[in-house]
Write a protein that holds these residues in place. Structure first.
Motif, PDB file in Angstrom:
ATOM      1  N   PHE A   5       0.836  -1.203   0.000  1.00  0.00           N
ATOM      2  CA  PHE A   5       0.000   0.000   0.000  1.00  0.00           C
ATOM      3  C   PHE A   5       0.873   1.257   0.000  1.00  0.00           C
ATOM      4  N   ASP A   6       0.293   2.353  -0.460  1.00  0.00           N
ATOM      5  CA  ASP A   6       0.984   3.637  -0.421  1.00  0.00           C
ATOM      6  C   ASP A   6       0.918   4.230   0.983  1.00  0.00           C
ATOM      7  N   VAL A   7       1.975   4.919   1.357  1.00  0.00           N
ATOM      8  CA  VAL A   7       2.027   5.609   2.641  1.00  0.00           C
ATOM      9  C   VAL A   7       2.644   6.990   2.416  1.00  0.00           C
ATOM     10  N   PRO A   8       2.341   7.951   3.262  1.00  0.00           N
ATOM     11  CA  PRO A   8       2.977   9.273   3.130  1.00  0.00           C
ATOM     12  C   PRO A   8       4.443   9.196   3.532  1.00  0.00           C
ATOM     13  N   TYR A   9       5.230  10.136   3.022  1.00  0.00           N
ATOM     14  CA  TYR A   9       6.648  10.183   3.402  1.00  0.00           C
ATOM     15  C   TYR A   9       7.108  11.630   3.480  1.00  0.00           C
ATOM     16  N   GLU A  10       7.789  11.929   4.563  1.00  0.00           N
ATOM     17  CA  GLU A  10       8.401  13.242   4.731  1.00  0.00           C
ATOM     18  C   GLU A  10       9.858  13.045   5.125  1.00  0.00           C
ATOM     19  N   ALA A  11      10.748  13.597   4.343  1.00  0.00           N
ATOM     20  CA  ALA A  11      12.163  13.487   4.673  1.00  0.00           C
ATOM     21  C   ALA A  11      12.453  14.267   5.943  1.00  0.00           C
ATOM     22  N   TYR A  12      13.163  13.630   6.868  1.00  0.00           N
ATOM     23  CA  TYR A  12      13.592  14.369   8.050  1.00  0.00           C
ATOM     24  C   TYR A  12      14.961  13.874   8.490  1.00  0.00           C
ATOM     25  N   LYS A  13      15.736  14.774   9.061  1.00  0.00           N
ATOM     26  CA  LYS A  13      17.109  14.459   9.410  1.00  0.00           C
ATOM     27  C   LYS A  13      17.182  13.684  10.719  1.00  0.00           C
ATOM     28  N   SER A  14      18.157  12.801  10.778  1.00  0.00           N
ATOM     29  CA  SER A  14      18.375  12.024  11.987  1.00  0.00           C
ATOM     30  C   SER A  14      19.090  12.874  13.026  1.00  0.00           C
ATOM     31  N   PHE A  15      19.301  12.307  14.189  1.00  0.00           N
ATOM     32  CA  PHE A  15      20.029  12.993  15.256  1.00  0.00           C
ATOM     33  C   PHE A  15      21.400  13.430  14.746  1.00  0.00           C
ATOM     34  N   GLU A  16      21.738  14.661  14.971  1.00  0.00           N
ATOM     35  CA  GLU A  16      22.982  15.290  14.530  1.00  0.00           C
ATOM     36  C   GLU A  16      23.078  15.406  13.009  1.00  0.00           C
ATOM     37  N   GLY A  17      21.981  15.100  12.297  1.00  0.00           N
ATOM     38  CA  GLY A  17      21.951  15.272  10.852  1.00  0.00           C
ATOM     39  C   GLY A  17      22.810  14.308  10.059  1.00  0.00           C
ATOM     40  N   ARG A  18      23.191  13.220  10.675  1.00  0.00           N
ATOM     41  CA  ARG A  18      24.079  12.274   9.993  1.00  0.00           C
ATOM     42  C   ARG A  18      23.379  11.613   8.800  1.00  0.00           C
ATOM     43  N   TYR A  19      22.076  11.370   8.936  1.00  0.00           N
ATOM     44  CA  TYR A  19      21.321  10.732   7.860  1.00  0.00           C
ATOM     45  C   TYR A  19      20.140  11.626   7.476  1.00  0.00           C
ATOM     46  N   HIS A  20      19.915  11.709   6.173  1.00  0.00           N
ATOM     47  CA  HIS A  20      18.803  12.504   5.655  1.00  0.00           C
ATOM     48  C   HIS A  20      18.281  11.797   4.404  1.00  0.00           C
ATOM     49  N   TYR A  21      17.428  10.803   4.626  1.00  0.00           N
ATOM     50  CA  TYR A  21      16.880  10.024   3.515  1.00  0.00           C
ATOM     51  C   TYR A  21      15.719  10.802   2.907  1.00  0.00           C
ATOM     52  N   LYS A  22      15.891  11.213   1.654  1.00  0.00           N
ATOM     53  CA  LYS A  22      14.973  12.178   1.064  1.00  0.00           C
ATOM     54  C   LYS A  22      13.742  11.551   0.414  1.00  0.00           C
ATOM     55  N   SER A  23      13.769  10.244   0.208  1.00  0.00           N
ATOM     56  CA  SER A  23      12.596   9.575  -0.366  1.00  0.00           C
ATOM     57  C   SER A  23      12.461   8.196   0.251  1.00  0.00           C
TER      58      SER A  23
END
Length: 390
Positions: free
Chosen positions: A309-327
């Motif tokens: 099924f489809d789900v919403p997605y919003e990119a958000y940065k991890s603690f200290e910005g180490r990871y930022h998965y955009k999709s």
């Protein structure tokens, strides 16, 4: 203008209201607090399973009820349950990035799963040979292991230590054949080798790292009867700064910090947090309900996506910005991890909440077996518990 009689009445009413609030409100607050505070003494066994849950499963097996019968047959057919199993401990284990190099790490993982499987088989069947085999595996490692090192050392202890602790807990409180000096040797390994590695977590790593350490740390607290270690895990789950804390691993609609990475690691983090919650629940603390049942929201979101099924997605940065998965990631989408039974049991069977996508995931993979990095035999031990099971 107010006369003296009315003033007196008001004064008396205010005094009565003040007394009511003084005596009643604190008692209400204490009552609420007690619902989420663990008892002074630990419940044993009390990590993944209590004596009541073990007895419930035994009753289902005695009368050949499904799905427990099929799940039990699955366990018995596993190589992990074979009495010919031989542990292969090493003094110095290394696990590098993505398990390279692998010096004893896979042996540690396989033996952890085997120890838990044999301890579980002992608890359910009463066949002492399986208790002896579980103790043999645990003793081999606690006599031998001196260090765990390299990049993934924290992750390895977090993933597998939980299984060793569950095995030890089942033996310690269901069998009198494990010598006290051997039990103390295991406890010494937990304190001197494992705990220094995981005690400070890994806040900036992807959240499944912290989550893995949480499940093992809280389990160690129970095995060791150590309130400080237990509380350290509980507090980090609720208020930790890292990606594995409940407030950082999920957003409000259930998207996970690793949803944009891949579905394998996302589900790993989910399972480890659920294992932490189950131990806390067995010790009188409701972490499942944290942030308005945020764990359930995360399970529903992830199950829904992996069911197609489809789900919403919003990119958000991890603690200290180490990871930022955009999709959102479709890497391993549809590979449901055998971890949904326990969570469905809690939220639906215990609490009466709807969990439609978690339920669909359960129906697709039942009976749950498990792998080296997950707690196996989920259907056998968590399917269809009555809500009042204590």
């Amino acid at each position: 203008m107010m006369n003296n009689r009315n003033k007196s009445r008001i004064t008396i009413l205010c005094a009565q209201l003040t007394a009511f609030l003084f005596w009643t409100v604190p008692s209400i607050l204490v009552a609420v607090e007690l619902k989420t505070r663990a008892p002074e003494e630990f419940v044993h066994p009390g990590i993944a399973h209590t004596q009541a849950s073990i007895n419930f499963v035994k009753r289902q097996l005695d009368t050949n009820q499904q799905p427990w019968k099929e799940a039990w047959e699955q366990l018995n057919a596993s190589e992990l349950a074979c009495l010919d199993w031989r542990p292969t401990p090493l003094a110095h284990v290394q696990r590098g990035p993505s398990n390279h190099p692998n010096i004893g790490a896979s042996d540690f993982a396989r033996d952890g799963s085997a120890a838990y499987t044999h301890a579980l088989k002992w608890a359910l069947s009463g066949k002492q040979a399986h208790a002896e085999k579980a103790a043999e595996i645990i003793d081999a490692w606690s006599q031998t292991l001196r260090s765990v090192s390299n990049h993934d050392a924290r992750l390895l202890i977090g993933m597998i230590g939980h299984q060793f602790c569950n095995a030890a807990e089942l033996l310690s409180h269901n069998w009198d054949g494990w010598p006290e000096e051997n039990q103390e040797q295991f406890r010494s390994m937990l304190r001197k080798v494992w705990y220094p590695i995981i005690k400070d977590f890994y806040p900036s790593a992807n959240g499944n790292w912290d989550a893995s350490m949480l499940q093992t740390m809280i389990a160690m607290g129970v095995v060791l009867d150590d309130r400080e270690i237990f509380d350290r895990a509980v507090n980090y789950f609720q208020n930790g700064e890292g990606n594995g804390a409940i407030c950082n691993y999920f957003n409000e609609f259930g998207e996970c910090q690793e949803t944009g990475r891949d579905q394998v690691h996302t589900q790993m983090g989910l399972e480890y947090l659920a294992n932490t919650c189950e131990t806390a629940w067995n010790q009188g603390i409701d972490l499942y309900g944290a942030l308005d049942n945020r764990l359930l929201v995360g399970f529903e979101y992830t199950a829904k996506y992996n069911l197609g099924f489809d789900v919403p997605y919003e990119a958000y940065k991890s603690f200290e910005g180490r990871y930022h998965y955009k999709s959102i990631s479709n890497n391993s989408r549809g590979r449901l991890r055998p971890m949904y039974e326990k969570v469905y049991n809690h939220y639906h069977n215990r609490k009466g909440l709807d969990a439609p996508y978690t339920e669909q995931a359960v129906s697709k993979i039942r009976p749950e077996s498990g792998g080296r990095s997950s707690l196996p035999w989920g259907t056998l031990m968590f399917a269809k518990h009555p809500p009042n099971l204590q």
